[in-house]
Design an enzyme around this catalytic site. Sequence first.
Site, short mmCIF file in Angstrom:
data_model
loop_
_atom_site.label_atom_id
_atom_site.label_comp_id
_atom_site.label_asym_id
_atom_site.label_seq_id
_atom_site.Cartn_x
_atom_site.Cartn_y
_atom_site.Cartn_z
N GLU A 67 0.86 -1.19 0.00
CA GLU A 67 0.00 0.00 0.00
C GLU A 67 0.89 1.23 0.00
O GLU A 67 1.81 1.33 0.81
CB GLU A 67 -0.89 -0.03 1.24
N HIS A 105 -25.36 -2.61 0.63
CA HIS A 105 -26.58 -2.56 -0.20
C HIS A 105 -27.25 -3.93 -0.28
O HIS A 105 -26.58 -4.96 -0.28
CB HIS A 105 -26.22 -2.09 -1.61
N SER A 161 -19.39 1.58 -6.31
CA SER A 161 -20.45 1.01 -5.50
C SER A 161 -21.12 -0.13 -6.28
O SER A 161 -21.31 0.02 -7.49
CB SER A 161 -21.48 2.10 -5.17
N CYS A 205 -10.54 11.07 23.92
CA CYS A 205 -11.52 11.76 23.07
C CYS A 205 -12.80 11.90 23.87
O CYS A 205 -13.46 10.90 24.18
CB CYS A 205 -11.78 10.96 21.79
N CYS A 260 -15.59 13.64 23.02
CA CYS A 260 -16.84 13.58 22.24
C CYS A 260 -17.33 12.14 22.10
O CYS A 260 -18.51 11.86 22.20
CB CYS A 260 -16.64 14.16 20.85
N CYS A 270 -16.20 17.90 18.02
CA CYS A 270 -15.08 18.85 17.94
C CYS A 270 -14.05 18.43 16.89
O CYS A 270 -13.08 19.14 16.66
CB CYS A 270 -14.43 19.06 19.31
C1 LIG Z 1 -19.12 8.55 -2.96
C2 LIG Z 1 -19.04 7.06 -2.83
C3 LIG Z 1 -20.03 6.35 -2.15
C4 LIG Z 1 -19.96 4.97 -2.07
N1 LIG Z 1 -20.89 4.30 -1.30
C5 LIG Z 1 -20.82 2.97 -1.20
C6 LIG Z 1 -21.74 2.26 -0.38
O1 LIG Z 1 -22.56 2.85 0.32
N2 LIG Z 1 -21.69 0.92 -0.37
C7 LIG Z 1 -20.80 0.22 -1.12
O2 LIG Z 1 -20.84 -0.99 -1.11
N3 LIG Z 1 -19.85 0.86 -1.85
C8 LIG Z 1 -19.84 2.21 -1.88
N4 LIG Z 1 -18.91 2.88 -2.61
C9 LIG Z 1 -17.90 2.12 -3.30
C10 LIG Z 1 -16.78 1.69 -2.37
O3 LIG Z 1 -16.38 2.73 -1.52
C11 LIG Z 1 -15.60 1.22 -3.22
O4 LIG Z 1 -16.07 0.27 -4.13
C12 LIG Z 1 -14.47 0.61 -2.43
O5 LIG Z 1 -14.10 1.42 -1.34
C13 LIG Z 1 -13.30 0.39 -3.36
O6 LIG Z 1 -12.25 -0.16 -2.64
P1 LIG Z 1 -10.86 -0.43 -3.33
O7 LIG Z 1 -10.09 -1.24 -2.36
O8 LIG Z 1 -11.07 -0.95 -4.69
O9 LIG Z 1 -10.23 1.03 -3.55
P2 LIG Z 1 -9.48 2.00 -2.52
O10 LIG Z 1 -10.12 2.02 -1.20
O11 LIG Z 1 -9.33 3.30 -3.22
O12 LIG Z 1 -8.05 1.33 -2.34
C14 LIG Z 1 -7.06 1.37 -3.33
C15 LIG Z 1 -5.73 1.50 -2.61
O13 LIG Z 1 -4.68 1.36 -3.55
C16 LIG Z 1 -3.63 2.19 -3.13
N5 LIG Z 1 -2.74 2.41 -4.27
C17 LIG Z 1 -2.98 3.18 -5.35
N6 LIG Z 1 -1.94 3.17 -6.18
C18 LIG Z 1 -1.00 2.38 -5.61
C19 LIG Z 1 0.32 1.99 -5.99
N7 LIG Z 1 0.86 2.44 -7.12
N8 LIG Z 1 1.02 1.16 -5.17
C20 LIG Z 1 0.47 0.73 -4.01
N9 LIG Z 1 -0.78 1.09 -3.60
C21 LIG Z 1 -1.50 1.89 -4.39
C22 LIG Z 1 -4.33 3.44 -2.66
O14 LIG Z 1 -3.52 4.22 -1.82
C23 LIG Z 1 -5.55 2.87 -1.97
O15 LIG Z 1 -5.34 2.69 -0.59
C24 LIG Z 1 -18.91 4.27 -2.68
C25 LIG Z 1 -17.89 4.99 -3.33
C26 LIG Z 1 -17.94 6.37 -3.36
C27 LIG Z 1 -16.82 7.14 -3.97
#
Ligand SMILES: Cc1cc2nc3c(=O)[nH]c(=O)nc-3n(C[C@H](O)[C@H](O)[C@H](O)COP(=O)(O)OP(=O)(O)OC[C@H]3O[C@@H](n4cnc5c(N)ncnc54)[C@H](O)[C@@H]3O)c2cc1C
Length: 497
Positions: free
Chosen positions: A43, A61, A349, A412, A414, A449
């Site tokens: 990461e 969901h 999502s 904390c 709060c 806060c």
């Molecule tokens: C506004 C919004 C609302 C949402 N609401 C929901 C919801 O209610 N319910 C639901 O199920 N889903 C929801 N989602 C979707 C959900 O949040 C995402 O699908 C999920 O968090 C994606 O996870 P991820 O691990 O793919 O990405 P991320 O959490 O972005 O993780 C990717 C990681 O890769 C790392 N990374 C990037 N480049 C590199 C590199 N070169 N080398 C090493 N590490 C790297 C980053 O630092 C990051 O930590 C929502 C998303 C958004 C934006």
Amino acid sequence: MAQSISPRTLPAEADVVVIGGGVVGAAILRELTKYRLSAVLIEKAPDVATGTSKANSGILHAGFDAEPGTWKARLNVRGSRLYKDIAEGLGIARREIGSLVVAKTDEQLQELERLLARGAINGVPGLELWSADETIAFEPGVARDVKGALWAPSAAVACPFLATTGFADNAVRNGGKVVTECAINGFVTENGTLKAVETTKGRIATRFAINAAGVHSAQVARLAQDDSFSIRPRKGEYVLLDKSVGHLVRTVLFPTPDKVSKGILVSPTVHGNVFIGPNSFAVDDPEDHETTRDGLAAIIAGARQIVPDVPVQAAITEFSGLRADGGKDFILAPSPALGGLFHAAGIQSPGLTAAPAIAEAVVEMLADAGLRLQANAKFIPENPRRAHFSELEPHEQAALIAADPLNGRVICRCETVTEAEIVAAIHAPCGARTVDGVKRRVRAGSGRCQGGFCGPRVTAILARELGIPITEVRKDSSESYLFYPRAETIGEESAYV
Ligand SMILES: Cc1cc2nc3c(=O)[nH]c(=O)nc-3n(C[C@H](O)[C@H](O)[C@H](O)COP(=O)(O)OP(=O)(O)OC[C@H]3O[C@@H](n4cnc5c(N)ncnc54)[C@H](O)[C@@H]3O)c2cc1C
């Protein structure tokens, strides 16, 4: 007294390297530890859960709006069921409060019928169409011009931070490794096959890598000359309301969705706040986390369409998250350009909901590609339970304080978080390394806060427990130092604690 924390160094080789420590990467790492193999997650940030997984709606969901037959449809429903079984054991706060999609026009009522039919195909349990009277009786704050609603009892709210840290902690307990501040630089290949991953902390030999880099996953693919997909970040902004108005709504309230997004919701959080949002618009910069005046105005207007009396004066903070928009469905597939590289990309999502099911699907793909899966008989599915001091009876609190006085030091105010809870969060298997890392694990700084009182104390505790000068403590990202100049002579002990 500073305790030593095991350094997060990169091993020379691993059977599988997971790139990205969001909820998807962390769930994949945990899934891999169910087998007798070596797995490492890298990461780029100082902690897990710093990307999209830290800024979303936190809703598990029910699964009625994904198009039947897609990954999203299948893995949403499966993920939602999996959380039901595993959330408590992993320490992931989750409350099954159901959701309502609210219709205000006849066309929207027809859309609800379409969603009901979709939900039935997707295997969503318990869906019902409610009349206006039933909807208002259940949720008295809802707009009076509501015409009906779709009730989904299996929807839940959950803590997205604790989901990510819960999977990561459990993976580390079971032999997985998490190496933070370690970004991928490139792939070492031979005859079109993966041999090693180059990182900012050195090279790791491996046959398999999973690209779970969120909004950066297309950039990671390009390192393998793979341009099979691209990612467009799409921002969603939020306003978080204080717990004093936590009674505003009892369930997740959605408007009827449009083609682009689920719309602006009014929803309780799992910890007793209420949020409104998110909106949805494309941005160019995958690091753009600012909130905008226009966006917040649109959110407030949107929320008032569903709950006219939303008390925006109770706002305690606002934030935004970036959807990794890679098209209609999740991209779960082997790279067409590099043998051994697999993508878990474009996870918009319901990616939080689907994460444990995505992990199963990815490991299945690896097995199909030749990864040998032998069950790990020592796999422990749960994390050790830790009571939240504020939720205990007075006699239980007294017993804890007698056992360790740090339980009696509320850092904390709060959220009533004790020093013992913060120390435990830092020393967890994939423990906190930053002020926001502590906040995400135990909520110190999440209250009204917003860390104004506890921030300096958490900073000092981090310095002490990590054995680093206080000038080296960071808020969240790699360069977010809290003190300038960063003279290493300021000392490890602090006057604050
Ligand atoms: C506004 C919004 C609302 C949402 N609401 C929901 C919801 O209610 N319910 C639901 O199920 N889903 C929801 N989602 C979707 C959900 O949040 C995402 O699908 C999920 O968090 C994606 O996870 P991820 O691990 O793919 O990405 P991320 O959490 O972005 O993780 C990717 C990681 O890769 C790392 N990374 C990037 N480049 C590199 C590199 N070169 N080398 C090493 N590490 C790297 C980053 O630092 C990051 O930590 C929502 C998303 C958004 C934006």
